[in-house]
Design a protein around this motif. Structure first.
Motif, PDB file in Angstrom:
ATOM      1  N   THR A   1       0.966  -1.058   0.015  1.00 52.49           N
ATOM      2  CA  THR A   1       0.061   0.157   0.135  1.00 52.49           C
ATOM      3  C   THR A   1       0.728   1.152  -0.158  1.00 52.49           C
ATOM      4  O   THR A   1       1.972   0.978   0.625  1.00 52.49           O
ATOM      5  CB  THR A   1      -1.008   0.029   1.281  1.00 52.49           C
ATOM      6  OG1 THR A   1      -1.699   1.009   1.113  1.00 52.49           O
ATOM      7  CG2 THR A   1      -0.123   0.253   2.725  1.00 52.49           C
TER       8      THR A   1
ATOM      9  N   THR B   1       5.003  -1.428   2.409  1.00 48.05           N
ATOM     10  CA  THR B   1       4.235  -0.095   2.033  1.00 48.05           C
ATOM     11  C   THR B   1       5.528   0.564   1.102  1.00 48.05           C
ATOM     12  O   THR B   1       6.292   0.194   0.864  1.00 48.05           O
ATOM     13  CB  THR B   1       4.279   0.878   3.268  1.00 48.05           C
ATOM     14  OG1 THR B   1       5.579   1.178   3.697  1.00 48.05           O
ATOM     15  CG2 THR B   1       3.480   0.412   4.188  1.00 48.05           C
TER      16      THR B   1
ATOM     17  N   ALA C   1       4.717   4.586   7.615  1.00 49.23           N
ATOM     18  CA  ALA C   1       4.933   3.012   7.265  1.00 49.23           C
ATOM     19  C   ALA C   1       4.814   2.083   8.201  1.00 49.23           C
ATOM     20  O   ALA C   1       3.835   1.203   8.087  1.00 49.23           O
ATOM     21  CB  ALA C   1       6.407   2.948   6.335  1.00 49.23           C
TER      22      ALA C   1
ATOM     23  N   VAL D   1       1.490   4.763   1.971  1.00 47.40           N
ATOM     24  CA  VAL D   1       1.136   5.511   2.940  1.00 47.40           C
ATOM     25  C   VAL D   1       0.293   6.729   2.719  1.00 47.40           C
ATOM     26  O   VAL D   1      -0.831   6.738   3.274  1.00 47.40           O
ATOM     27  CB  VAL D   1       2.605   5.713   3.708  1.00 47.40           C
ATOM     28  CG1 VAL D   1       1.893   6.664   5.143  1.00 47.40           C
ATOM     29  CG2 VAL D   1       3.308   4.463   4.286  1.00 47.40           C
TER      30      VAL D   1
ATOM     31  N   ALA E   1       1.084   1.923   8.845  1.00 45.33           N
ATOM     32  CA  ALA E   1       0.269   1.371   7.652  1.00 45.33           C
ATOM     33  C   ALA E   1       0.420  -0.532   8.190  1.00 45.33           C
ATOM     34  O   ALA E   1      -0.489  -1.086   7.820  1.00 45.33           O
ATOM     35  CB  ALA E   1       0.893   1.765   6.553  1.00 45.33           C
TER      36      ALA E   1
END
Length: 203
Positions: free
Chosen positions: A70, A103, A82, A72, A85
């Protein structure tokens, strides 16, 4: 080894082939089957992410591991950094040893910033690179902002296009340059390598 990689969208097109090309040089004879699964904008949250991961890890065509990648910076305030997340994705999925959250900090374009001279050529502008290291560019002006800006002011007469320009920027450059400049990218690549051959991890 079959690995599913959940990506947000255009990252897949821009990054998939370059990653495979790099891994083939380090994992000769042990190259995993990588399947990039686009999530049409962003990685799911909470129960939806858990369902997606569990479905990929079960059944006759189950994967051996699932990696979620993903940004951030998602355009929301979901993640502080990070670590936050990764912790949230792990909490959403639960205690699953075959799930690995990763991330791009703050977005995929951080991994393109090390190739600024290539970016300048594509945008036809000599604007200088951001002064900080790629993954410390922040929420207020995330890495994608810098690429959009140089294309906007350059002589290329079009906007920055993530899948097209991302792939072209990576195409003729050594991925190791970005890996060494971007700790989150290194962690992501090393996660894949470690699942196949721990002796080949990038120091």
């Amino acid at each position: 080894m079959k690995i599913a990689i959940l990506v947000e969208g255009a990252t897949e097109v821009a990054f998939r082939e370059k990653l495979r090309e790099f891994l083939q040089t380090r994992l000769a004879g042990k190259m995993p089957q990588l399947t990039f699964i686009s999530q049409n904008g962003r990685i799911p949250k909470e129960e939806k992410l858990k369902r997606v991961v569990e479905n990929l890890l079960s059944g006759r065509s189950a994967y051996d591991a699932v990696i979620a990648l993903t940004d951030v910076y998602t355009g929301t305030k979901d993640f502080k950094d990070a670590k936050d997340a990764k912790n949230k994705m792990m909490a959403w999925v639960g205690n699953n040893p075959k799930f690995y959250p990763h991330t791009a900090l703050h977005d995929f374009e951080a991994w393109l910033l090390p190739y600024w001279s290539t970016i300048q050529k594509r945008a036809k502008h000599n604007r200088s690179a951001p002064s900080s290291s790629p993954e410390t560019v922040n929420h207020n002006r995330p890495p994608a902002y810098y690429l959009k800006e140089i294309f906007r002011v350059g002589k290329v007469t079009r906007d920055y296009n993530k899948p097209i320009d991302g792939a072209k920027i990576l195409k003729d450059n050594d991925l190791m340059i970005a890996i060494q400049a971007c700790p989150e990218l290194k962690a992501f690549v090393n996660q894949i390598i470690s699942l196949c051959d721990e002796s080949k991890i990038i120091p």
